[in-house]
Design an enzyme around this catalytic site. Structure first.
Site, PDB file in Angstrom:
ATOM      1  CG  ASP A  13      42.722  42.903  35.919  1.00 39.50           C
ATOM      2  OD1 ASP A  13      42.949  43.633  36.900  1.00 39.50           O
ATOM      3  OD2 ASP A  13      42.771  41.667  35.968  1.00 39.50           O
ATOM      4  CG  HIS A  15      44.050  43.391  39.969  1.00 35.80           C
ATOM      5  ND1 HIS A  15      42.860  43.280  39.290  1.00 35.80           N
ATOM      6  CD2 HIS A  15      43.746  43.374  41.288  1.00 35.80           C
ATOM      7  CE1 HIS A  15      41.871  43.189  40.162  1.00 35.80           C
ATOM      8  NE2 HIS A  15      42.383  43.247  41.387  1.00 35.80           N
TER       9      HIS A  15
END
Length: 149
Positions: A13, A15
């Site tokens: 991920d 983000h």
């Protein structure tokens, strides 16, 4: 005494906005934050918690694959002798997440002390962590009084 927390985004991920907001909020609340950034492995969380004598590990995931990314995570925590470290996870934890209570149950069974959805206000997580760490401090104090008495 300042409490140290390890913060990062697990797995593949990338983000970063959420953990940046969390880092600022936890620092403003008086915590010492070690931000691992994005795409952090389980081992990086465990190594950082060990190196910084952390009281808590805060795992973030927004791309929906936290179940796979966290498989075996708590065994690594235990193997490193960190079973007293408070662990939180939050974000968009499952692809197509419809029933968050089911997701919460899954991650609690996985070993996380608290599970938050992506709509959680950072202040709620801060309050929860203060309560959890105060509770653990009280238990430790009670045990040390019992042992020394």
């Amino acid at each position: 005494m300042t409490k140290t927390v390890i913060l990062g985004v697990i797995g593949s991920d990338a983000h970063v906005v959420g953990i940046t907001i969390l880092e600022q909020a936890f620092e403003a609340a008086g915590f010492d934050v070690v931000n691992l950034g994005v795409q952090s492995s389980q081992e990086e969380f465990v190594d950082a918690a060990t190196a910084h004598d952390a009281e808590a590990v805060l795992v973030s995931s927004l791309y929906g694959h936290a179940k796979q990314d966290c498989e075996g995570f708590h065994q690594k925590i235990i193997d490193a002798g960190l079973e007293d470290v408070t662990t939180y996870i939050g974000g968009n934890l499952a692809v197509g997440q419809d029933d968050f209570e089911e997701t919460r149950r899954f991650f609690r069974e996985m070993g996380f002390d608290r599970v938050f959805d992506s709509e959680t206000d950072p202040e709620d997580a801060i309050e929860a962590l203060r309560a959890d760490l105060d509770m653990r401090s009280s238990e430790s104090e009670q045990e040390s009084h019992t042992v020394s008495a």
